[in-house]
Design a protein around this motif. Sequence first.
Motif, short mmCIF file in Angstrom:
data_model
loop_
_atom_site.label_atom_id
_atom_site.label_comp_id
_atom_site.label_asym_id
_atom_site.label_seq_id
_atom_site.Cartn_x
_atom_site.Cartn_y
_atom_site.Cartn_z
N LYS A 158 0.86 -1.18 0.00
CA LYS A 158 0.00 0.00 0.00
C LYS A 158 0.89 1.23 0.00
O LYS A 158 1.12 1.84 1.04
N LYS B 285 0.82 6.45 -3.62
CA LYS B 285 -0.05 5.92 -4.69
C LYS B 285 -0.74 7.01 -5.48
O LYS B 285 -1.17 6.79 -6.63
N ASP B 286 -0.84 8.23 -4.90
CA ASP B 286 -1.45 9.33 -5.64
C ASP B 286 -0.58 9.78 -6.81
O ASP B 286 -1.04 10.55 -7.66
N SER C 273 -6.21 6.39 -12.40
CA SER C 273 -5.42 6.53 -11.18
C SER C 273 -5.29 5.19 -10.47
O SER C 273 -6.08 4.27 -10.68
N TYR C 274 -4.26 5.09 -9.62
CA TYR C 274 -4.06 3.87 -8.81
C TYR C 274 -5.31 3.58 -8.00
O TYR C 274 -5.75 2.43 -7.91
N GLU C 275 -5.86 4.60 -7.40
CA GLU C 275 -7.04 4.44 -6.52
C GLU C 275 -8.22 3.85 -7.28
O GLU C 275 -8.96 3.01 -6.76
N ASP C 276 -8.40 4.27 -8.53
CA ASP C 276 -9.52 3.80 -9.32
C ASP C 276 -9.28 2.43 -9.95
O ASP C 276 -10.25 1.74 -10.32
#
Length: 319
Positions: free
Chosen positions: A193, A197-198, A313-316
Amino acid sequence: MRRLSILLKIAENNPLKKTFYSNGKLLITGEYVVLDGAIALALPTKFGQTLTITESENKIISWKSFDADGSIWFESSIPFSSIIKKERFEDSHSIKNTLIEILHEAYLLNSDFISHSKGYTITTELSFPKFWGLGTSSTLINNIAQWLGIDAFVLLRNSFGGSGYDIACAQNNTAILYQLIDEIPKTTVVNFKPSFKDKIYFVYLNKKQNSKAAIASYYSYQGNTGKTIPIINKITQAVIEASDSKVFENELQKHEIEMSTILEMQTVKEALFHDFQGTVKSLGAWGGDFIMVIANSNPTDYFKSKGYEIIISYEDMIL
């Protein structure tokens, strides 16, 4: 996504329906050399595929596959007899032939779904566009294996081939290390994690790679990977442990250089994005599907100016 939620709701309310789901995948390190025993870091995605089965009649499977936009990208009726004898149709039916091959190998592992049934209506539903290369085949194979209670890794090996890291992603909801030891898959769940990551994005290269063809090409020109595997393993471990983006980027650049030498190919940054202010890493089969990008600011405008419209994005993307 709306169609997916409707299918899941219908399945819940209909005991004759069975529904299975598998995650998509991205291979972060170890592409190609994972086939020869290297340790690879792989991430399951928030995108995946659903398989819904309803019993029917006439010893036939009525099959319909939906793309993410709700369009039907494959539809066919497959007699049980075609599955049993692995019937092949003309080349224009290549998808049907591949599906029959998978179902035939599944039949050899557990014949009950043919011998104890009158027929099926089956639908598949992707939550990502099938051209993205996030695992249309692997999610299908894992879903079929769940349905029939068989080993998905064996089904993959007997039908489609490949290392199996994509099957491991289909079955896990967190980052994994994946390795073949004497051709036996070993999956280790890891805590990956990144605090940065942003800064991580995934860009689609407007070209889906053929996994089988890429693997065959690798075997045709690979050199001695004996020295490469320990290097890749060390990089993979460093990538997992990286506490800041600079260390992460440096390790990925080392990985790109090492694989560029093995494959005798330019890195994707050299070939397409030499003026990009950031790090670019190929994922999976080189030359297509997604790349991973690390940048201090949102790189969307840069890639769109180059004709690449899909930037996630990484989050998505990552589960």
